[in-house]
Design a protein around this motif. Structure first.
Motif, PDB file in Angstrom:
ATOM      1  N   PHE A  74       9.225   5.274  10.129  1.00 13.16           N
ATOM      2  CA  PHE A  74       8.817   6.675  10.262  1.00 13.16           C
ATOM      3  C   PHE A  74       7.336   6.827   9.921  1.00 13.16           C
ATOM      4  N   ILE A  75       6.913   6.208   8.831  1.00  8.17           N
ATOM      5  CA  ILE A  75       5.512   6.275   8.401  1.00  8.17           C
ATOM      6  C   ILE A  75       4.604   5.741   9.509  1.00  8.17           C
ATOM      7  N   GLN A  76       4.979   4.625  10.101  1.00  9.23           N
ATOM      8  CA  GLN A  76       4.169   4.032  11.165  1.00  9.23           C
ATOM      9  C   GLN A  76       4.094   4.967  12.370  1.00  9.23           C
ATOM     10  N   ARG A  77       5.192   5.601  12.733  1.00 13.28           N
ATOM     11  CA  ARG A  77       5.164   6.549  13.864  1.00 13.28           C
ATOM     12  C   ARG A  77       4.270   7.734  13.532  1.00 13.28           C
ATOM     13  N   ALA A  78       4.372   8.233  12.309  1.00 15.07           N
ATOM     14  CA  ALA A  78       3.535   9.360  11.895  1.00 15.07           C
ATOM     15  C   ALA A  78       2.059   8.972  11.924  1.00 15.07           C
ATOM     16  N   ARG A  79       1.745   7.742  11.514  1.00 18.13           N
ATOM     17  CA  ARG A  79       0.351   7.277  11.541  1.00 18.13           C
ATOM     18  C   ARG A  79      -0.164   7.226  12.987  1.00 18.13           C
ATOM     19  N   HIS A 121       0.831  -1.203   0.000  1.00 18.45           N
ATOM     20  CA  HIS A 121       0.000   0.000   0.000  1.00 18.45           C
ATOM     21  C   HIS A 121       0.869   1.258   0.000  1.00 18.45           C
ATOM     22  N   TYR A 122       1.835   1.318   0.897  1.00 16.22           N
ATOM     23  CA  TYR A 122       2.693   2.498   0.967  1.00 16.22           C
ATOM     24  C   TYR A 122       3.559   2.632  -0.282  1.00 16.22           C
ATOM     25  N   THR A 123       3.878   1.524  -0.907  1.00 15.18           N
ATOM     26  CA  THR A 123       4.625   1.562  -2.165  1.00 15.18           C
ATOM     27  C   THR A 123       3.745   2.147  -3.262  1.00 15.18           C
ATOM     28  N   ARG A 124       2.485   1.668  -3.347  1.00 22.55           N
ATOM     29  CA  ARG A 124       1.549   2.208  -4.348  1.00 22.55           C
ATOM     30  C   ARG A 124       1.308   3.698  -4.132  1.00 22.55           C
ATOM     31  N   GLU A 125       1.289   4.123  -2.867  1.00 21.23           N
ATOM     32  CA  GLU A 125       1.058   5.533  -2.544  1.00 21.23           C
ATOM     33  C   GLU A 125       2.301   6.393  -2.803  1.00 21.23           C
ATOM     34  N   GLY A 126       3.404   5.740  -3.135  1.00 18.91           N
ATOM     35  CA  GLY A 126       4.626   6.480  -3.438  1.00 18.91           C
ATOM     36  C   GLY A 126       5.452   6.865  -2.223  1.00 18.91           C
ATOM     37  N   LEU A 127       5.152   6.276  -1.064  1.00 21.08           N
ATOM     38  CA  LEU A 127       5.905   6.594   0.149  1.00 21.08           C
ATOM     39  C   LEU A 127       7.181   5.768   0.257  1.00 21.08           C
ATOM     40  N   LEU A 128       7.191   4.607  -0.370  1.00 20.88           N
ATOM     41  CA  LEU A 128       8.384   3.749  -0.411  1.00 20.88           C
ATOM     42  C   LEU A 128       8.812   3.623  -1.868  1.00 20.88           C
ATOM     43  N   HIS A 129      10.119   3.536  -2.059  1.00 20.81           N
ATOM     44  CA  HIS A 129      10.657   3.524  -3.423  1.00 20.81           C
ATOM     45  C   HIS A 129      11.595   2.335  -3.649  1.00 20.81           C
ATOM     46  N   PRO A 130      11.021   1.149  -3.820  1.00 24.57           N
ATOM     47  CA  PRO A 130      11.868  -0.021  -4.061  1.00 24.57           C
ATOM     48  C   PRO A 130      12.451   0.018  -5.475  1.00 24.57           C
ATOM     49  N   VAL A 131      13.468  -0.795  -5.673  1.00 21.94           N
ATOM     50  CA  VAL A 131      14.011  -0.984  -7.030  1.00 21.94           C
ATOM     51  C   VAL A 131      13.525  -2.344  -7.515  1.00 21.94           C
ATOM     52  N   LEU A 166       0.532   9.194  15.255  1.00 27.71           N
ATOM     53  CA  LEU A 166       0.254  10.576  15.645  1.00 27.71           C
ATOM     54  C   LEU A 166      -0.946  11.145  14.892  1.00 27.71           C
ATOM     55  N   GLY A 167      -1.575  10.330  14.051  1.00 29.06           N
ATOM     56  CA  GLY A 167      -2.787  10.751  13.374  1.00 29.06           C
ATOM     57  C   GLY A 167      -2.592  11.393  12.012  1.00 29.06           C
ATOM     58  N   PHE A 168      -1.383  11.372  11.489  1.00 28.86           N
ATOM     59  CA  PHE A 168      -1.161  11.950  10.167  1.00 28.86           C
ATOM     60  C   PHE A 168      -1.737  11.042   9.091  1.00 28.86           C
ATOM     61  N   SER A 169      -2.340  11.650   8.087  1.00 28.91           N
ATOM     62  CA  SER A 169      -2.890  10.898   6.968  1.00 28.91           C
ATOM     63  C   SER A 169      -1.757  10.507   6.013  1.00 28.91           C
ATOM     64  N   VAL A 170      -2.052   9.604   5.107  1.00 26.04           N
ATOM     65  CA  VAL A 170      -1.072   9.199   4.106  1.00 26.04           C
ATOM     66  C   VAL A 170      -0.654  10.407   3.266  1.00 26.04           C
ATOM     67  N   ALA A 171      -1.620  11.250   2.909  1.00 22.54           N
ATOM     68  CA  ALA A 171      -1.307  12.445   2.107  1.00 22.54           C
ATOM     69  C   ALA A 171      -0.386  13.392   2.876  1.00 22.54           C
ATOM     70  N   GLU A 172      -0.660  13.570   4.153  1.00 22.52           N
ATOM     71  CA  GLU A 172       0.198  14.440   4.971  1.00 22.52           C
ATOM     72  C   GLU A 172       1.596  13.846   5.110  1.00 22.52           C
ATOM     73  N   ILE A 173       1.671  12.549   5.309  1.00 21.87           N
ATOM     74  CA  ILE A 173       2.979  11.894   5.417  1.00 21.87           C
ATOM     75  C   ILE A 173       3.733  12.044   4.108  1.00 21.87           C
ATOM     76  N   SER A 174       3.041  11.936   3.001  1.00 21.37           N
ATOM     77  CA  SER A 174       3.668  12.132   1.701  1.00 21.37           C
ATOM     78  C   SER A 174       4.279  13.526   1.602  1.00 21.37           C
ATOM     79  N   ASP A 175       3.541  14.542   2.056  1.00 22.26           N
ATOM     80  CA  ASP A 175       4.064  15.916   2.053  1.00 22.26           C
ATOM     81  C   ASP A 175       5.278  16.050   2.966  1.00 22.26           C
ATOM     82  N   ILE A 176       5.206  15.444   4.134  1.00 22.83           N
ATOM     83  CA  ILE A 176       6.321  15.498   5.086  1.00 22.83           C
ATOM     84  C   ILE A 176       7.567  14.867   4.460  1.00 22.83           C
ATOM     85  N   LEU A 177       7.385  13.690   3.884  1.00 26.87           N
ATOM     86  CA  LEU A 177       8.510  12.996   3.256  1.00 26.87           C
ATOM     87  C   LEU A 177       9.058  13.779   2.064  1.00 26.87           C
ATOM     88  N   ALA A 178       8.182  14.406   1.298  1.00 30.89           N
ATOM     89  CA  ALA A 178       8.629  15.202   0.148  1.00 30.89           C
ATOM     90  C   ALA A 178       9.506  16.357   0.607  1.00 30.89           C
TER      91      ALA A 178
END
Length: 149
Positions: free
Chosen positions: A49-54, A19-29, A56-68
């Motif tokens: 990091f994503i799990q800790r952010a979750r 799921h996180y890979t499809r959402e672009g949060l993880l970047h495997p080769v 704290l109530g951050f959405s996937v979209a917010e985590i994506s912004d944080i990671l960006a």
């Protein structure tokens, strides 16, 4: 490492990794030999990091912004503080709503403890719910109680 190994090390399901890979949060080769997605230690740290952010109530979209922000070398910390500061009053309001709901549920259970079960008869679906005061029409509940008593 493959999806299953990353999932095991991060203590999540393989579907979570996918799921996180499809959402672009993880970047495997991709492994050129078999096409498998391969993750490295940086992906494991990112997933943690994503799990800790979750938590704290951050959405996937917010985590994506944080990671960006972090990926661009910018500190996401001011944005993180602002998000939590704006969210906290909403959460406190939701807690108050849930506490009020719990109180209504307890009130209903107490009121219904001695009421007999009823069968839908064309005029009534469930006497328990119908006997409970309607919050949007305070007088309705009293009328319903009086006509059914």
């Amino acid at each position: 490492m493959k999806v299953s190994e990353l999932a095991r090390q991060a203590e999540v399901t393989a579907e979570t990794v996918r799921h996180y890979t499809r959402e672009g949060l993880l970047h495997p080769v991709r492994d050129p030999d078999n096409g498998y997605q391969l993750y490295d230690h940086a992906d494991l740290e990112r997933l943690r990091f994503i799990q800790r952010a979750r938590t704290l109530g951050f959405s996937v979209a917010e985590i994506s912004d944080i990671l960006a922000h972090a990926d661009q070398g910018d500190s996401p910390c001011p944005m993180v503080r602002d998000l939590l500061a704006s969210r906290l009053p909403q959460i406190r309001a939701r807690i108050r709503e849930l506490e009020a709901l719990a109180a209504r549920m307890e009130q209903a259970l107490t009121a219904w403890a001695e009421m007999p079960d009823g069968t839908p008869d064309g005029h009534s679906l469930c006497r328990l719910i119908e006997s409970f005061p309607d919050a949007s029409h305070p007088t309705c509940g009293h009328i319903a109680k009086e006509t059914r008593s």
